[in-house]
Design a protein around this motif. Structure first.
Motif, PDB file in Angstrom:
ATOM      1  N   LYS A  24       0.840  -1.200   0.000  1.00  0.00           N
ATOM      2  CA  LYS A  24       0.000   0.000   0.000  1.00  0.00           C
ATOM      3  C   LYS A  24       0.871   1.245   0.000  1.00  0.00           C
ATOM      4  N   ILE A  25       0.583   2.129  -0.936  1.00  0.00           N
ATOM      5  CA  ILE A  25       1.310   3.393  -1.074  1.00  0.00           C
ATOM      6  C   ILE A  25       0.295   4.533  -1.113  1.00  0.00           C
ATOM      7  N   PRO A  26       0.428   5.534  -0.241  1.00  0.00           N
ATOM      8  CA  PRO A  26      -0.518   6.651  -0.256  1.00  0.00           C
ATOM      9  C   PRO A  26      -0.415   7.471  -1.542  1.00  0.00           C
ATOM     10  N   ASN A  42      -1.433  -1.529  -3.856  1.00  0.00           N
ATOM     11  CA  ASN A  42      -2.717  -0.993  -3.429  1.00  0.00           C
ATOM     12  C   ASN A  42      -2.477   0.491  -3.167  1.00  0.00           C
ATOM     13  N   VAL A  43      -3.016   1.346  -4.017  1.00  0.00           N
ATOM     14  CA  VAL A  43      -2.859   2.792  -3.834  1.00  0.00           C
ATOM     15  C   VAL A  43      -3.934   3.264  -2.863  1.00  0.00           C
ATOM     16  N   THR A  44      -3.527   3.940  -1.798  1.00  0.00           N
ATOM     17  CA  THR A  44      -4.471   4.281  -0.741  1.00  0.00           C
ATOM     18  C   THR A  44      -4.606   5.795  -0.542  1.00  0.00           C
ATOM     19  N   VAL A  65      -4.974  -2.121  -7.100  1.00  0.00           N
ATOM     20  CA  VAL A  65      -6.274  -1.537  -6.788  1.00  0.00           C
ATOM     21  C   VAL A  65      -6.038  -0.097  -6.365  1.00  0.00           C
ATOM     22  N   ALA A  66      -7.065   0.720  -6.526  1.00  0.00           N
ATOM     23  CA  ALA A  66      -6.987   2.134  -6.143  1.00  0.00           C
ATOM     24  C   ALA A  66      -8.036   2.390  -5.080  1.00  0.00           C
TER      25      ALA A  66
END
Length: 369
Positions: free
Chosen positions: A140-142, A162-164, A199-200
């Motif tokens: 997960k990367i902001p 997973n873009v958060t 995923v976004a």
């Protein structure tokens, strides 16, 4: 399996649980949710791990081992969280295989203090990927400005992302561009595009919380009539961006080479306003090719009384756009709200990380006595 979650899955929604702990894994509860509630993935974040490790259940022996090895708090956190994620990946291994890698995913987030550090994010993403060492993990990367290049570089390395913390439509378009750029670089580097997934994570309830507070402060019937609707409208317009973006010539070329669309993931789906239905952010955001990551309370509420009415997104875009225009006409600045929510999201994760560091440091000290 409950009828409600079966129907939701049949409508094209992948159900992921927004929670993880050592106890969930070792008790068999996580595995049980696959069969009873059609859960096909897990997301984590610093707040979730702060709660899990701070609760202490299942972590005492492992913290003692870390203390005996002389690890500090940060190293112990990495040890505990990557181990939990790796074991959860193993729980979902059959789902991962049966869905061809589409689901069965478990996400782990880079340290929140790196959110404004592109190079640091990429380095830690690679390290977390190496340590978890499971093909069904996601890093997960902001979606900060600095995170965009980190997303592209991480995808380019063949790592699933997973873009958060996505709140605005403009930032979401930039996230999709970063994903496509990463795929192009991955192909140039010789990676198999079919093995890369993303995923976004588009946040929903926090948008309502902030905008509804501003609407109610206006104290007019017109403003009150708009409450409880912005989060769903914003997410529906994000789905329109998704559909348009992956129909583009650029995206279609990559999909033709084996790449996969970056699916929208609805995050922050627990209802914060008790006046709203507790399944609102599930029932109103149903369409094919989406993920809904739910806290346990929301998952169980939907399993108990959720109603799947088929696709509740397609065909709503004009109405959703008009709603945001009506909110803007009340003097509420969409760009200012979404920028604020991003800052607050990072601050909350920073606070959770500090709490986690303090908790683990105390536990290490106690174990060393």
């Amino acid at each position: 399996m409950t009828e409600s979650t079966q129907q939701l899955s049949a409508a094209g929604v992948s159900i992921w649980l927004d929670d993880l702990s050592r106890n969930r894994i070792e008790s068999g509860e996580l595995a049980g949710l696959i069969g009873t509630h059609d859960v096909v993935g897990v997301t984590t974040n610093p707040t979730i791990f702060a709660g899990a490790i701070g609760g202490g259940v299942g972590y005492g022996g492992r913290i003692a081992d870390c203390a005996a090895r002389g690890l500090d708090a940060d190293a112990t956190i990495v040890e505990l969280t990557t181990s939990d994620v790796a074991d959860a990946c193993d729980v979902f291994a059959d789902v991962f295989r049966s869905t061809g890698g589409r689901d069965g995913r478990v996400s782990i987030e880079v340290e929140p203090g790196l959110a404004r550090d592109t190079a640091g994010t990429v380095a830690q993403a690679r390290e977390l990927w190496r340590r978890v060492d499971r093909p069904n993990a996601m890093i997960k990367i902001p979606a900060t400005v600095e995170g965009l290049e980190a997303i592209a570089e991480t995808i380019a390395a063949g790592i699933s992302v997973n873009v958060t913390l996505i709140f605005s439509l403009e930032r979401y378009r930039e996230v999709i561009n970063a994903y496509l750029t990463g795929l192009e670089r991955a192909r140039a580097a010789g990676h198999d595009l079919a093995g890369i997934r993303s995923v976004a994570s588009f946040f929903v309830s926090r948008v309502d919380t902030e905008i509804d507070g501003r609407l109610r402060a206006l104290g007019t019937p017109e403003a009150e009539a708009l409450t409880g609707r912005a989060g769903v409208a914003n997410a529906r317009l994000a789905y329109e961006v998704f559909a348009q973006s992956f129909a583009s010539e650029r995206a279609q070329q990559l999909l033709g080479l084996g790449a996969h669309p970056q699916r929208p993931l609805w995050a922050s789906t627990g209802v914060k306003d008790p006046a709203l239905p507790d399944t609102l952010y599930v029932a109103e955001l149903v369409a094919s090719d989406v993920v809904n990551t739910m806290p346990e309370a929301t998952l169980r509420a939907y399993a108990d009384h959720g109603e799947t009415r088929g696709d509740t997104i397609s065909g709503t875009f004009l109405e959703a756009n008009q709603l945001l225009n009506d909110i803007d006409a009340q003097g509420i600045d969409y760009a200012e709200v979404t920028a604020l929510l991003e800052r607050e999201g990072l601050e909350k994760f920073d606070a959770s990380w500090t709490q986690l560091q303090d908790t683990v440091a105390r536990a290490l000290a106690e174990a060393a006595e």
